[in-house]
Scaffold this motif. Structure first.
Motif, mmCIF file in Angstrom:
data_model
loop_
_atom_site.group_PDB
_atom_site.id
_atom_site.type_symbol
_atom_site.label_atom_id
_atom_site.label_comp_id
_atom_site.label_asym_id
_atom_site.label_seq_id
_atom_site.Cartn_x
_atom_site.Cartn_y
_atom_site.Cartn_z
ATOM 1 N N SER A 80 -9.294 -22.247 -2.730
ATOM 2 C CA SER A 80 -10.280 -21.478 -3.487
ATOM 3 C C SER A 80 -10.756 -20.266 -2.694
ATOM 4 N N ILE A 81 -11.005 -20.451 -1.393
ATOM 5 C CA ILE A 81 -11.432 -19.336 -0.534
ATOM 6 C C ILE A 81 -10.335 -18.288 -0.445
ATOM 7 N N ILE A 82 -9.099 -18.728 -0.276
ATOM 8 C CA ILE A 82 -7.988 -17.784 -0.148
ATOM 9 C C ILE A 82 -7.817 -16.973 -1.428
ATOM 10 N N ARG A 83 -7.984 -17.614 -2.587
ATOM 11 C CA ARG A 83 -7.895 -16.864 -3.851
ATOM 12 C C ARG A 83 -8.965 -15.786 -3.924
ATOM 13 N N GLN A 84 -10.158 -16.093 -3.442
ATOM 14 C CA GLN A 84 -11.218 -15.092 -3.445
ATOM 15 C C GLN A 84 -10.903 -13.940 -2.498
ATOM 16 N N ILE A 85 -10.314 -14.248 -1.338
ATOM 17 C CA ILE A 85 -9.947 -13.189 -0.385
ATOM 18 C C ILE A 85 -8.865 -12.293 -0.969
ATOM 19 N N LEU A 86 -7.851 -12.890 -1.578
ATOM 20 C CA LEU A 86 -6.742 -12.105 -2.114
ATOM 21 C C LEU A 86 -7.170 -11.193 -3.257
ATOM 22 N N SER A 87 -8.168 -11.603 -4.012
ATOM 23 C CA SER A 87 -8.607 -10.785 -5.149
ATOM 24 C C SER A 87 -9.805 -9.902 -4.825
ATOM 25 N N SER A 88 -10.275 -9.946 -3.577
ATOM 26 C CA SER A 88 -11.479 -9.187 -3.225
ATOM 27 C C SER A 88 -11.197 -7.681 -3.177
ATOM 28 N N PRO A 89 -12.054 -6.858 -3.822
ATOM 29 C CA PRO A 89 -11.918 -5.405 -3.719
ATOM 30 C C PRO A 89 -12.473 -4.859 -2.410
ATOM 31 N N VAL A 90 -13.116 -5.716 -1.624
ATOM 32 C CA VAL A 90 -13.654 -5.330 -0.312
ATOM 33 C C VAL A 90 -12.766 -5.947 0.758
ATOM 34 N N THR A 218 -6.298 1.675 8.356
ATOM 35 C CA THR A 218 -6.067 1.690 6.917
ATOM 36 C C THR A 218 -5.644 0.304 6.441
ATOM 37 N N ILE A 219 -6.350 -0.205 5.448
ATOM 38 C CA ILE A 219 -6.097 -1.540 4.908
ATOM 39 C C ILE A 219 -5.550 -1.396 3.491
ATOM 40 N N LYS A 220 -4.459 -2.088 3.222
ATOM 41 C CA LYS A 220 -3.917 -2.091 1.871
ATOM 42 C C LYS A 220 -4.368 -3.355 1.159
ATOM 43 N N LEU A 221 -5.147 -3.178 0.101
ATOM 44 C CA LEU A 221 -5.638 -4.304 -0.673
ATOM 45 C C LEU A 221 -4.539 -4.851 -1.577
ATOM 46 N N ASP A 222 -4.762 -6.052 -2.077
ATOM 47 C CA ASP A 222 -3.761 -6.677 -2.941
ATOM 48 C C ASP A 222 -3.669 -5.998 -4.294
ATOM 49 N N SER A 223 -4.679 -5.202 -4.643
ATOM 50 C CA SER A 223 -4.623 -4.433 -5.889
ATOM 51 C C SER A 223 -3.718 -3.209 -5.760
ATOM 52 N N GLY A 224 -3.294 -2.900 -4.513
ATOM 53 C CA GLY A 224 -2.458 -1.740 -4.257
ATOM 54 C C GLY A 224 -3.206 -0.564 -3.677
ATOM 55 N N ALA A 225 -4.545 -0.592 -3.721
ATOM 56 C CA ALA A 225 -5.348 0.502 -3.183
ATOM 57 C C ALA A 225 -5.360 0.456 -1.661
ATOM 58 N N ALA A 226 -5.408 1.622 -1.043
ATOM 59 C CA ALA A 226 -5.481 1.737 0.421
ATOM 60 C C ALA A 226 -6.890 2.169 0.808
#
Length: 462
Positions: A80-90, A218-226
């Motif tokens: 559950s925690i990992i799912r929240q991390i992967l979908s986090s916009p921060v 620079t961090i690449k989020l799972d949404s594709g945004a950098a």
């Protein structure tokens, strides 16, 4: 005036050019939220991190740091925690610290899933093999399929966990071989070894140093945004678990859950045996519901819960049925077996020890013996209600007339019969009861005259 106007236009154009030249995904520095995660990964931990990530998003934080020190925890809470991390916009950075901390078992998965993985000196990670009560030892490496003694369910859980952490390692570009060995063979690494092997991104002594080293990354989020971090000199806001998380953590303790269930069962029992007391029933119902909620959060074997409830019921029934100890002993055995089978995991801190189960069972046995002793004591006492209580009670004659005599006995008017003459005010004693008629004897007259001193003509009933 014209020159001033041209100058202002030039300044405005320069500012606009500087803004447009900035990286498109640059994160504004200013706020970094630090969530301290310490202890076993439980449903309370998952709730705390989920709410913290939501708070960081609403507050416009540039980065969330999970300051982690854990021996492991529940698989469901970890995922559950990992799912929240992967979908986090921060962006989320997991920092295993302070020095001496560890990210074992479930902590290794969370570290691998984070956008940034960092450790403090003298910390370690690894030993991520799944364990559960009743399962055989996990198979080791490539010989897993050849080991005929390995439990099938254990191998399935181990292979599933290995594939999961390998996918996280591939997602973040970290050492996948070590990740798989941490699951398959329970390997561990120190912070320096993990950095050299590419399992983590950096080592920092504390959170401020971590933020200085992350500045400009620079961090690449799972949404594709950098997102380019601007964290040097950022304002750090530490978030501690509130009362709600503390209550959830308390309820996630299996010992507390068992005690709540026992208190609930005994409270309802006392309410049913003594209707109207209210307090035992209300407290028992609340404790029982809290205990069931705690079991719902824990990885329990419901057969164990059933044995616990059956054991408690048999121990209670022993006090009221002529079973001569059979129900009591059977209840204790069922209770201990239920406690041993209750928790379906071998994670440290989640087991029920034999001393604890023995203590609770002996407490139930003590209540059985106390109830039996009180029942025997009451049985030896004189009856204080009903027809059996009437003989021997004193009374006073209240009315005499037309062949009928009434006397007051224990605040009630009774029709009485006596072999001696009676008159109003005489003191009597009950000899026997026949329906609504009392057979009495005269004790004394109104003035203390002894029996047999009345003159001729006194009224009496034969």
């Amino acid at each position: 005036m014209r020159g001033i106007f041209i100058f202002l236009l030039a300044v405005a154009a320069g500012i606009c050019g500087a803004v447009s030249a900035a990286p498109a995904g640059a994160a504004a520095g200013g706020l970094v939220m630090v969530l301290k995660v310490e202890g076993i990964i439980s449903p309370a931990t998952s709730d705390f991190i989920t709410r913290g990530l939501k708070q960081a998003q609403d507050g416009g934080a540039a980065l969330v740091v999970l300051e982690l020190d854990t021996p492991g925890g529940l698989d469901t809470s970890m995922r559950s925690i990992i799912r929240q991390i992967l979908s986090s916009p921060v962006p989320v950075a997991t920092f295993v610290g302070p020095a001496g901390a560890r990210a074992a078992s479930a902590g290794t998965f969370i570290l691998y899933a984070s956008h940034v993985a960092a450790m403090a000196p003298a910390s370690n990670l690894g030993a991520a093999s799944p364990v559960s009560i009743g399962a055989g030892a996990p198979a080791q490496g490539k010989d897993a399929d050849k080991d005929s003694g390995a439990d099938t369910l254990t191998r399935k859980a181990t292979n599933d966990a290995a594939a999961y952490i390998r996918s996280l390692a591939q997602l973040r570009g970290r050492n996948a071989d070590f990740a798989e060995k941490a699951v398959q063979e329970a390997h561990s690494m120190s912070a320096q070894e993990a950095l050299s092997a590419g399992a983590i991104d950096l080592i920092a002594a504390n959170v401020p140093e971590l933020l200085r080293k992350l500045d400009g990354r620079t961090i690449k989020l799972d949404s594709g945004a950098a997102v380019t971090l601007a964290t040097e000199g950022a304002r750090i806001e530490r978030v501690e678990p509130d009362w709600r998380n503390r209550i959830l953590s308390l309820l996630a303790n299996p010992q507390i859950a068992v005690l709540l269930m026992m208190v609930g069962i005994y409270g309802l029992f006392f309410e049913l045996t003594s209707p109207g007391a209210a307090l035992p029933g209300v407290a028992g119902l609340i404790c029982l519901l809290l205990g069931l909620y705690a079991f719902q959060m824990l990885p329990v074997n419901w057969a164990g819960v059933g044995l616990l409830a059956a054991g408690a019921a048999m121990m209670i029934a022993e006090a009221f049925l002529p079973s001569f100890g059979v129900l009591g002993v059977g209840g204790i055995v069922a209770f201990v077996l239920g406690g041993l089978l209750l928790i379906d995991t071998d994670i440290p801190g989640y087991g029920l020890t034999l001393p604890f189960l023995a203590g609770v069972a002996l407490t139930g046995l003590g209540m059985i013996l106390a109830t039996g002793w009180l029942a025997a004591r009451v049985r030896r006492q004189r009856v204080v209600s009903g027809e059996e209580q009437m003989p021997g009670l004193p009374g006073v004659v209240t009315a005499v007339g037309e062949g009928t005599i009434y006397a007051e006995v224990r605040g009630e008017n009774w029709r009485v019969a006596c072999a001696q003459p009676l008159r109003v005010g005489d003191r009597i004693r009950v000899l026997a009861i026949d329906g609504l008629l009392l057979t009495v004897e005269r004790v004394s007259g109104p003035g203390g005259a002894a029996a047999g001193q009345y003159s001729k003509g006194d009224t009496h009933v034969l």
